[in-house]
Design a protein around this motif. Structure first.
Motif, PDB file in Angstrom:
ATOM      1  N   ALA A 108       0.833  -1.204   0.000  1.00 22.35           N
ATOM      2  CA  ALA A 108       0.000   0.000   0.000  1.00 22.35           C
ATOM      3  C   ALA A 108       0.867   1.252   0.000  1.00 22.35           C
ATOM      4  O   ALA A 108       2.070   1.200   0.249  1.00 22.35           O
ATOM      5  N   ASP A 109       0.251   2.374  -0.291  1.00 20.81           N
ATOM      6  CA  ASP A 109       0.863   3.703  -0.175  1.00 20.81           C
ATOM      7  C   ASP A 109       2.094   3.869  -1.070  1.00 20.81           C
ATOM      8  O   ASP A 109       3.089   4.474  -0.677  1.00 20.81           O
ATOM      9  N   ASN A 110       2.029   3.276  -2.271  1.00 14.16           N
ATOM     10  CA  ASN A 110       3.095   3.413  -3.270  1.00 14.16           C
ATOM     11  C   ASN A 110       4.443   2.869  -2.776  1.00 14.16           C
ATOM     12  O   ASN A 110       5.484   3.480  -2.956  1.00 14.16           O
ATOM     13  N   LYS A 111       4.409   1.692  -2.170  1.00 16.21           N
ATOM     14  CA  LYS A 111       5.631   1.087  -1.623  1.00 16.21           C
ATOM     15  C   LYS A 111       5.835  -0.325  -2.161  1.00 16.21           C
ATOM     16  O   LYS A 111       4.883  -1.042  -2.422  1.00 16.21           O
ATOM     17  N   MET A 112       7.096  -0.699  -2.287  1.00 18.89           N
ATOM     18  CA  MET A 112       7.502  -2.087  -2.454  1.00 18.89           C
ATOM     19  C   MET A 112       7.857  -2.567  -1.057  1.00 18.89           C
ATOM     20  O   MET A 112       8.521  -1.838  -0.296  1.00 18.89           O
ATOM     21  N   VAL A 113       7.442  -3.797  -0.698  1.00 19.52           N
ATOM     22  CA  VAL A 113       7.590  -4.252   0.682  1.00 19.52           C
ATOM     23  C   VAL A 113       8.147  -5.666   0.760  1.00 19.52           C
ATOM     24  O   VAL A 113       8.038  -6.451  -0.181  1.00 19.52           O
ATOM     25  N   CYS A 114       8.725  -5.959   1.910  1.00 25.19           N
ATOM     26  CA  CYS A 114       9.174  -7.302   2.264  1.00 25.19           C
ATOM     27  C   CYS A 114       9.042  -7.416   3.779  1.00 25.19           C
ATOM     28  O   CYS A 114       9.308  -6.458   4.505  1.00 25.19           O
ATOM     29  N   PHE A 115       8.658  -8.597   4.247  1.00 25.82           N
ATOM     30  CA  PHE A 115       8.477  -8.815   5.679  1.00 25.82           C
ATOM     31  C   PHE A 115       9.539  -9.760   6.219  1.00 25.82           C
ATOM     32  O   PHE A 115       9.947 -10.700   5.539  1.00 25.82           O
ATOM     33  N   VAL A 116       9.958  -9.491   7.455  1.00 25.68           N
ATOM     34  CA  VAL A 116      10.909 -10.330   8.174  1.00 25.68           C
ATOM     35  C   VAL A 116      10.112 -11.171   9.171  1.00 25.68           C
ATOM     36  O   VAL A 116       9.254 -10.636   9.900  1.00 25.68           O
ATOM     37  N   HIS A 117      10.388 -12.457   9.208  1.00 24.39           N
ATOM     38  CA  HIS A 117       9.628 -13.369  10.066  1.00 24.39           C
ATOM     39  C   HIS A 117       9.755 -12.959  11.532  1.00 24.39           C
ATOM     40  O   HIS A 117      10.859 -12.727  12.025  1.00 24.39           O
ATOM     41  N   PRO A 118       8.625 -12.882  12.245  1.00 21.98           N
ATOM     42  CA  PRO A 118       8.676 -12.460  13.648  1.00 21.98           C
ATOM     43  C   PRO A 118       9.435 -13.410  14.572  1.00 21.98           C
ATOM     44  O   PRO A 118       9.872 -12.998  15.648  1.00 21.98           O
ATOM     45  N   LYS A 119       9.638 -14.660  14.166  1.00 24.94           N
ATOM     46  CA  LYS A 119      10.401 -15.570  15.035  1.00 24.94           C
ATOM     47  C   LYS A 119      11.853 -15.112  15.172  1.00 24.94           C
ATOM     48  O   LYS A 119      12.518 -15.453  16.137  1.00 24.94           O
ATOM     49  N   ASP A 120      12.314 -14.310  14.208  1.00 20.15           N
ATOM     50  CA  ASP A 120      13.693 -13.808  14.247  1.00 20.15           C
ATOM     51  C   ASP A 120      13.816 -12.435  14.892  1.00 20.15           C
ATOM     52  O   ASP A 120      14.919 -11.917  15.042  1.00 20.15           O
ATOM     53  N   THR A 121      12.684 -11.822  15.248  1.00 18.77           N
ATOM     54  CA  THR A 121      12.702 -10.448  15.766  1.00 18.77           C
ATOM     55  C   THR A 121      11.901 -10.327  17.064  1.00 18.77           C
ATOM     56  O   THR A 121      11.155  -9.372  17.251  1.00 18.77           O
ATOM     57  N   ASN A 122      12.060 -11.311  17.915  1.00 16.07           N
ATOM     58  CA  ASN A 122      11.415 -11.318  19.233  1.00 16.07           C
ATOM     59  C   ASN A 122       9.903 -11.152  19.148  1.00 16.07           C
ATOM     60  O   ASN A 122       9.291 -10.466  19.965  1.00 16.07           O
ATOM     61  N   GLY A 123       9.294 -11.765  18.127  1.00 16.39           N
ATOM     62  CA  GLY A 123       7.846 -11.772  18.015  1.00 16.39           C
ATOM     63  C   GLY A 123       7.231 -10.581  17.309  1.00 16.39           C
ATOM     64  O   GLY A 123       6.014 -10.482  17.213  1.00 16.39           O
ATOM     65  N   VAL A 124       8.054  -9.676  16.787  1.00 12.81           N
ATOM     66  CA  VAL A 124       7.541  -8.490  16.101  1.00 12.81           C
ATOM     67  C   VAL A 124       7.681  -8.681  14.591  1.00 12.81           C
ATOM     68  O   VAL A 124       8.772  -8.968  14.100  1.00 12.81           O
ATOM     69  N   LEU A 125       6.573  -8.535  13.867  1.00 15.35           N
ATOM     70  CA  LEU A 125       6.627  -8.587  12.407  1.00 15.35           C
ATOM     71  C   LEU A 125       7.211  -7.272  11.913  1.00 15.35           C
ATOM     72  O   LEU A 125       6.689  -6.198  12.227  1.00 15.35           O
ATOM     73  N   ILE A 126       8.307  -7.365  11.177  1.00 15.15           N
ATOM     74  CA  ILE A 126       8.986  -6.183  10.641  1.00 15.15           C
ATOM     75  C   ILE A 126       8.758  -6.132   9.139  1.00 15.15           C
ATOM     76  O   ILE A 126       8.926  -7.132   8.439  1.00 15.15           O
ATOM     77  N   GLU A 127       8.387  -4.973   8.664  1.00 15.39           N
ATOM     78  CA  GLU A 127       8.253  -4.714   7.233  1.00 15.39           C
ATOM     79  C   GLU A 127       9.358  -3.744   6.832  1.00 15.39           C
ATOM     80  O   GLU A 127       9.615  -2.778   7.553  1.00 15.39           O
ATOM     81  N   ILE A 128      10.016  -4.031   5.731  1.00 13.64           N
ATOM     82  CA  ILE A 128      10.896  -3.019   5.134  1.00 13.64           C
ATOM     83  C   ILE A 128      10.212  -2.559   3.867  1.00 13.64           C
ATOM     84  O   ILE A 128       9.550  -3.342   3.175  1.00 13.64           O
ATOM     85  N   CYS A 129      10.304  -1.268   3.586  1.00 14.22           N
ATOM     86  CA  CYS A 129       9.608  -0.729   2.432  1.00 14.22           C
ATOM     87  C   CYS A 129      10.420   0.351   1.749  1.00 14.22           C
ATOM     88  O   CYS A 129      11.229   1.015   2.391  1.00 14.22           O
ATOM     89  N   GLN A 130      10.188   0.452   0.461  1.00 14.01           N
ATOM     90  CA  GLN A 130      10.856   1.455  -0.367  1.00 14.01           C
ATOM     91  C   GLN A 130       9.811   2.130  -1.219  1.00 14.01           C
ATOM     92  O   GLN A 130       8.936   1.463  -1.805  1.00 14.01           O
ATOM     93  N   GLU A 131       9.891   3.434  -1.310  1.00 13.67           N
ATOM     94  CA  GLU A 131       8.988   4.197  -2.171  1.00 13.67           C
ATOM     95  C   GLU A 131       9.196   3.759  -3.620  1.00 13.67           C
ATOM     96  O   GLU A 131      10.334   3.591  -4.072  1.00 13.67           O
ATOM     97  N   ILE A 132       8.100   3.547  -4.347  1.00 13.49           N
ATOM     98  CA  ILE A 132       8.206   3.213  -5.767  1.00 13.49           C
ATOM     99  C   ILE A 132       8.478   4.510  -6.515  1.00 13.49           C
ATOM    100  O   ILE A 132       7.733   5.500  -6.360  1.00 13.49           O
ATOM    101  N   LYS A 133       9.541   4.505  -7.277  1.00 10.40           N
ATOM    102  CA  LYS A 133       9.906   5.708  -8.034  1.00 10.40           C
ATOM    103  C   LYS A 133       9.460   5.512  -9.475  1.00 10.40           C
ATOM    104  O   LYS A 133       9.812   4.545 -10.136  1.00 10.40           O
ATOM    105  N   TRP A 134       8.649   6.437  -9.949  1.00 11.35           N
ATOM    106  CA  TRP A 134       8.143   6.383 -11.326  1.00 11.35           C
ATOM    107  C   TRP A 134       9.067   7.182 -12.215  1.00 11.35           C
ATOM    108  O   TRP A 134       9.440   8.290 -11.880  1.00 11.35           O
ATOM    109  N   VAL A 135       9.433   6.593 -13.329  1.00 15.12           N
ATOM    110  CA  VAL A 135      10.355   7.271 -14.260  1.00 15.12           C
ATOM    111  C   VAL A 135       9.554   7.949 -15.350  1.00 15.12           C
ATOM    112  O   VAL A 135       8.542   7.554 -15.783  1.00 15.12           O
TER     113      VAL A 135
END
Length: 135
Positions: A108-135
Motif C-alpha cells: 500500500a501507499d506506493n511502496k515495495m515491501v518485504c516482511f521479516v519473520h517475527p520468530k527472528d525479531t522477538n515476536g515483532v513482524l517487521i516490514e521493510i519498504c521502499q517508495e516506488i519511483k516512477w520514471v
C-alpha cells in the motif's frame, strides 16, 4: 534502515476504526486503499512525521484475519523505510533473518515491501519498504 515509516494496526472494522483514529490523532484519514494481493483494505493517517496504517481483512483466511483471530485487534507490524529494498533484503538474509517473501512485492501507499519473520525479531513482524519511483 532510515526511519520508522509506519505502524500497522490490525482492525476488524475499518470504518469504525477510521473514526476512532481521526478523533484520537486529531487528523483526517488521508488515504484508503485496497491491496488485493494481501486481502486487506487499508487506511492511513499522518501525525507529524509519523504514519499509522489500519488494516482490515477482506478474506477470512488472510494474514490479518488469522492475526486478529489469534491475538485480537492491535499492533500488527512496524515498517522501516529503506533506500534500496533489494540491498536491505540481501543484508538481512546474510545476517540470518528469514524473509517472508523472496522478492519485494507491491504494498500500500506506493511502496515495495518485504516482511521479516517475527520468530527472528522477538515476536515483532517487521516490514521493510521502499517508495516506488516512477520514471
Amino acid at each position: 534502515m532510515n526511519k520508522i515509516e509506519h505502524i500497522g494496526i490490525a482492525v476488524k472494522d475499518l470504518n469504525s476504526s477510521i473514526n476512532i483514529y481521526q478523533k484520537l490523532l486529531n487528523t483526517d484519514c488521508y488515504k484508503t486503499e485496497q491491496v488485493a494481493s494481501e486481502f486487506v483494505n487499508t487506511a492511513f493517517f499522518k501525525t507529524g512525521e509519523n504514519k499509522v496504517e489500519l488494516l482490515q481483512s477482506t478474506a477470512p483466511d488472510s494474514a490479518i484475519a488469522k492475526f486478529i483471530e489469534k491475538k485480537g485487534e492491535g499492533i500488527h507490524h512496524i515498517a522501516f523505510l529503506v533506500d534500496d529494498i533489494l540491498a536491505e533484503m540481501e543484508r538481512l538474509h546474510k545476517e540470518g533473518f528469514v524473509l517472508l517473501n523472496e522478492s519485494p512485492k507491491k504494498g500500500a501507499d506506493n511502496k515495495m515491501v518485504c516482511f521479516v519473520h517475527p520468530k527472528d525479531t522477538n515476536g515483532v513482524l517487521i516490514e521493510i519498504c521502499q517508495e516506488i519511483k516512477w520514471v
